[in-house]
Enzyme design. Structure first.
Site, PDB file in Angstrom:
ATOM      1  N   HIS A 109       0.849  -1.188   0.000  1.00  0.00           N
ATOM      2  CA  HIS A 109       0.000   0.000   0.000  1.00  0.00           C
ATOM      3  C   HIS A 109       0.886   1.240   0.000  1.00  0.00           C
ATOM      4  O   HIS A 109       2.110   1.131   0.154  1.00  0.00           O
ATOM      5  CB  HIS A 109      -0.904   0.017   1.249  1.00  0.00           C
ATOM      6  CG  HIS A 109      -0.115   0.171   2.502  1.00  0.00           C
ATOM      7  ND1 HIS A 109       0.431  -0.903   3.183  1.00  0.00           N
ATOM      8  CD2 HIS A 109       0.265   1.276   3.204  1.00  0.00           C
ATOM      9  CE1 HIS A 109       1.107  -0.462   4.229  1.00  0.00           C
ATOM     10  NE2 HIS A 109       1.029   0.860   4.272  1.00  0.00           N
ATOM     11  N   HIS A 120       5.704   5.866  -0.774  1.00  0.00           N
ATOM     12  CA  HIS A 120       6.457   4.694  -1.197  1.00  0.00           C
ATOM     13  C   HIS A 120       5.639   3.445  -0.884  1.00  0.00           C
ATOM     14  O   HIS A 120       4.618   3.515  -0.193  1.00  0.00           O
ATOM     15  CB  HIS A 120       7.807   4.637  -0.468  1.00  0.00           C
ATOM     16  CG  HIS A 120       7.648   4.471   1.009  1.00  0.00           C
ATOM     17  ND1 HIS A 120       7.369   5.538   1.855  1.00  0.00           N
ATOM     18  CD2 HIS A 120       7.683   3.370   1.803  1.00  0.00           C
ATOM     19  CE1 HIS A 120       7.243   5.089   3.086  1.00  0.00           C
ATOM     20  NE2 HIS A 120       7.427   3.779   3.085  1.00  0.00           N
TER      21      HIS A 120
END
Length: 190
Positions: free
Chosen positions: A48, A135
């Protein structure tokens, strides 16, 4: 359910990834496993992009939080993102975290991040005191015993992962000791 007391859950907001993206990241991880000297790898279903970590939260306040997050979602329109190259947090010689970057409409992702911060601040949630660096975490806990194979520059991605359209974000609950360890509490469509 992970709880610090009987009445709290550990939660955060995030952009969840579509299945094709999770599968490609997992394929890249498996293909490069002998070059990745880390002890803990993220479960494929847990990939995620974190937006805001909210921490241990009273179960009774989740409904008000969800209402505030719905208000943040209605301010957004769909936008494209894609997965970028590998990078690390910490020393490149002994990193704490290996991640894949995020590319595409990063400005829109930053707008979403700010809308969420604005929505949660009146409820007492305090933003982290560091810049937002979107990220996708791949691995943690560098293993010194396998560092002879480590070279970040060799981890370039030959095949680009097809971009996707971000249409929502989610409120995740962390369930420590379980894999996958993140459970969606609610999804917020744009």
């Amino acid at each position: 359910m992970t709880q610090t007391t009987q009445d709290k859950v550990r939660i955060f907001t995030a952009v969840s990834l579509p299945d094709h993206v999770k599968e490609e990241i997992q394929r890249w991880t498996v293909d490069n496993k002998d070059k990745l000297p880390f002890r803990n790898f993220t479960h494929k279903e847990d990939y995620h992009i974190t937006l805001q970590f909210l921490g241990d939260t009273e179960i009774g306040s989740i409904n008000a939080l969800c209402e505030a997050l719905r208000e943040a979602a209605v301010k957004m329109q769909q936008f494209p993102l894609s997965v970028g190259d590998a990078g690390v947090f910490g020393s490149p010689l002994r990193p704490r975290v290996l991640w894949r970057g995020v590319e595409g409409e990063i400005d829109e992702l930053a707008v979403l991040f700010q809308h969420i911060l604005d929505a949660t601040a009146p409820l007492g949630y305090i933003p982290e005191d560091r810049p937002y660096r979107p990220h996708i975490t791949i691995a943690r806990k560098f293993d010194d015993s396998k560092k002879q194979n480590w070279n970040l520059e060799e981890l370039s991605t030959q095949k680009k992962i097809e971009p996707w359209l971000v249409k929502d974000f989610v409120l995740f609950q962390t369930i420590l000791g379980q894999k996958p360890m993140y459970k969606i509490i609610e999804k917020f469509d744009f």
